[in-house]
Structure formats: structure tokens, C-alpha cells
Scaffold this active site. Sequence first.
Site, PDB file in Angstrom:
ATOM      1  N   CYS A  18       7.554 -13.458   2.935  1.00  0.00           N
ATOM      2  CA  CYS A  18       6.479 -12.918   2.044  1.00  0.00           C
ATOM      3  C   CYS A  18       6.651 -13.219   0.522  1.00  0.00           C
ATOM      4  O   CYS A  18       7.854 -12.910   0.101  1.00  0.00           O
ATOM      5  CB  CYS A  18       6.431 -11.506   2.309  1.00  0.00           C
ATOM      6  SG  CYS A  18       5.388 -10.530   1.236  1.00  0.00           S
ATOM      7  N   CYS A  35       6.993 -10.223  -1.864  1.00  0.00           N
ATOM      8  CA  CYS A  35       8.353  -9.521  -1.564  1.00  0.00           C
ATOM      9  C   CYS A  35       9.367 -10.384  -2.365  1.00  0.00           C
ATOM     10  O   CYS A  35      10.273  -9.546  -3.032  1.00  0.00           O
ATOM     11  CB  CYS A  35       8.803  -9.757  -0.376  1.00  0.00           C
ATOM     12  SG  CYS A  35       7.579  -8.855   0.735  1.00  0.00           S
TER      13      CYS A  35
END
Length: 141
Positions: free
Chosen positions: A58, A61
Site C-alpha cells: 500500500c 501505508c
Amino acid sequence: MGNCLDRLHGQNESESHSVNFGSGDVQLITTKEAWDEKLSEASRSGKIVVANFSASWCGPCRMIAPFYSEQSEKYPSFMFLTIDVDELTEFSSSWDIRATPTFFFLKDGQQIDKLVGANKPELQKKLAAIADTVINLGVQS
């Protein structure tokens, strides 16, 4: 700011850039037992738990990971945990994770706040507000 809803189609694991999600004073949780142990430890010591449900693939992230690590050093009275939703899929599902990153703020194992997305200013604001509340409660005790 942003979040990931699902693994990007066609993304190869080797295309993911390595990010250390367990740097600073962030503890990487890889088992349900480790989670339970850390929650018990936090409750015994009166610490607020900040749980980051994240994924290595991600982008948002990976973008917020260094900031999260910095915050873990700024707020030593909190316990910062990171859970990889792909490693602990069933456990993450039990927390109703619909996007990554999702941050939960827990006191004595109970959710007191939540933030979905890699929103640095909002994360910082929530951490500061919770820290102020904890300090004020400590003064009143």
C-alpha cells in the site's frame, strides 16, 4: 493523504519498495498471541495503544510509516503497533478493516478513536488530543 482499498491488480511483490514498518518504537505484530500480549502489557502499564493496520504493498501505508515511527518516539507513553493485514488476514477482518492504513486508538483494549487513511495532520492531531486527555486525567487522579 490517501488509503488503499485492495491489493493493486497485477502488482508483483518484488515491485513493492521495502519499508520498515517496525522502526522507531513501533512494534510489528505478527501473531494474535503477540497482539493479546501487547494489549495486556499496555493495560497493566496504563498506556494507550495506537494500532496501525497496514499493508506492505500500500503506497499511502509506506508513505506514512516514517511519520508513524517519528510519532512513536515523540509519544513514549503510548504503545505503537503495526499489523500487516496480509499476514493477519482473519484478525484484521475481525476489526472490520476496509482500507489501509487504518489506525485504532485503544485504552484498556477498548477503541477510543479511529482514523482511516494516511492523513498526517489528522493523525498528529488525534495523538496530541489523546495525550492531552491522558495528562489531564493523570493530574486529576
